[in-house]
Write a protein that holds these residues in place. Structure first.
Motif, PDB file in Angstrom:
ATOM      1  N   SER A  80       0.846  -1.203   0.000  1.00  0.00           N
ATOM      2  CA  SER A  80       0.000   0.000   0.000  1.00  0.00           C
ATOM      3  C   SER A  80       0.879   1.250   0.000  1.00  0.00           C
ATOM      4  O   SER A  80       1.209   1.798   1.057  1.00  0.00           O
ATOM      5  CB  SER A  80      -0.915   0.001   1.233  1.00  0.00           C
ATOM      6  N   ALA A  87       5.537   3.336   2.010  1.00  0.00           N
ATOM      7  CA  ALA A  87       4.680   2.209   2.363  1.00  0.00           C
ATOM      8  C   ALA A  87       4.692   1.992   3.871  1.00  0.00           C
ATOM      9  O   ALA A  87       5.701   2.256   4.530  1.00  0.00           O
ATOM     10  CB  ALA A  87       5.167   0.946   1.663  1.00  0.00           C
ATOM     11  N   ASP A  91       3.687  -3.470   5.799  1.00  0.00           N
ATOM     12  CA  ASP A  91       3.666  -4.005   4.438  1.00  0.00           C
ATOM     13  C   ASP A  91       5.064  -4.413   3.985  1.00  0.00           C
ATOM     14  O   ASP A  91       5.240  -5.431   3.303  1.00  0.00           O
ATOM     15  CB  ASP A  91       3.098  -2.957   3.467  1.00  0.00           C
TER      16      ASP A  91
END
Length: 392
Positions: A80, A87, A91
């Motif tokens: 994401s 990010a 993640d």
């Protein structure tokens, strides 16, 4: 973030800079076995925090570094990325750090090396099959992200040149350009990490591809367009810079490889390995010097020929010290201890599993060296990290 190198032609010819973008960010990561794979994880974690990784348009890799970039290319679209191109740390751990750590828990170089001695078995192709089973699961290279260019670098024994694997094409500019319909990501990473003589060569079957002679090629021989014989990209360029510095004005280079160390032996036997390693070391050294010269040299428009940062696993931390720019004059709690850095530096450059403490040391070293170099040479106003990143 306004980062831009010179528009002018410097060392490279104008014809070589047809696709050059002075504001494009390129990242190059070296070889060095699992040590490199883990070190570059740490470097990527810090580059992400500084908003550089998500802005990169081109990411090139060699050997052990290609294991890390292989996961990044495979999982990029699962991450994401925020509007600031950063990010979430979770993640990065889920889609990069943890998969690389798990991959590096499997020792494969000895088994593959023995397999390569069997009749009819090519060690590089056996390495690709191992990567399929344990890491990439037969993923076609055409299915990695297309949002930026990932380049997996290998050396072509048939021409002596660089052989590049990308999502959309394969190429050795001297002799062959090909589509990628039947090519797997594992083959790209295996070709890039097929260290001779134990893990090489990889024989790449192009019978299912559309193969052409490049427009400005050198060797128009149909035999060179059938089954390229490929070995570790470090044989040609262990820093991965060849695929970066003619395209990108902003260069970030992470080097986890090892230099030749002094030995007092008489070299009565086995001296040819010493000769080969010394020759490889020379090619690394001149690329390293050239990169630094590009970053320090200004052209007639007053801009640096290239801008960026370069760090190695063996760089003394004192090299980054500059209190005038607000950098720490000693390692803070956000940096690993000298013992941790030495542990990472002294790890072997093999595809052999490490202990948990060694894994963490390699990742922390990559994070710390990337942080120190980038804040010293590229982003002097960037805040220092509060602490080392949490790892699985």
């Amino acid at each position: 973030m306004d980062l831009r190198a010179s528009d002018e032609t410097g060392f490279f010819k104008r014809s070589e800079l047809a696709r050059y973008d002075p504001s494009a960010i390129g990242i190059a990561v070296s070889g060095g076995g699992y040590r490199a794979s883990l070190f570059h994880v740490g470097s990527f974690l810090r580059m992400n925090e500084l908003g550089l990784l998500g802005r990169a348009s081109r990411i090139a890799s060699v050997s052990g570094g290609s294991i890390t970039t292989g996961f990044l290319a495979m999982n990029w679209d699962k991450i994401s990325w925020g509007p600031d191109h950063i990010a979430p740390h979770h993640d990065m751990i889920t889609h990069l750090a943890r998969p690389v750590i798990e991959a590096c828990e499997k020792s494969i170089d000895v088994g593959i090396g023995f397999a390569g001695f069997l009749p009819g078995v090519s060690a590089g192709n056996a390495l690709a099959r191992s990567y399929d089973r344990n890491i990439f699961g037969d993923l076609p290279i055409s299915r990695i992200t297309g949002s930026r260019r990932f380049v997996f670098c290998s050396a072509n024994l048939q021409t002596g040149g660089l052989f590049r694997f990308t999502r959309d094409y394969l190429a050795d500019w001297q002799a062959v350009q090909s589509t990628t319909r039947t090519i797997r990501l594992s083959e790209a990473v295996a070709a890039s990490s097929a260290f001779p003589p134990v893990l090489s060569p990889l024989r790449l079957d192009l019978s299912g591809e559309d193969v052409t002679f490049p427009k400005r090629g050198r060797y128009d021989d149909p035999e060179l367009r059938k089954t390229p014989i490929l070995v570790d990209g470090g044989v040609y360029d262990n820093l991965g810079l060849e695929a970066i510095w003619k395209r990108c004005g902003v260069i970030l280079c992470s080097n986890a490889g090892g230099n030749v160390t002094p030995q007092t032996g008489r070299f009565r036997t086995g001296h040819m390995m010493r000769v080969i390693n010394s020759m490889l070391d020379v090619t690394i050294n001149w690329r390293e010097r050239m990169l630094i010269n590009l970053m320090t040299h200004k052209l007639k428009d007053g801009q640096h020929e290239r801008i960026g940062a370069y760090w190695t696993i063996a760089t003394p931390h004192d090299r980054y010290r500059d209190t005038s720019q607000g950098l720490p004059d000693s390692w803070s709690d956000a940096h690993p201890t000298a013992h941790t850095l030495a542990t990472a530096r002294d790890l072997p450059t093999r595809l052999k599993a490490f202990e948990t403490a060694e894994v963490r040391a390699a990742i922390q070293a990559g994070y710390a060296h990337a942080d120190a170099s980038i804040r010293r040479y590229l982003l002097p106003d960037a805040p220092a990290p509060d602490k080392m990143p949490e790892l699985p």
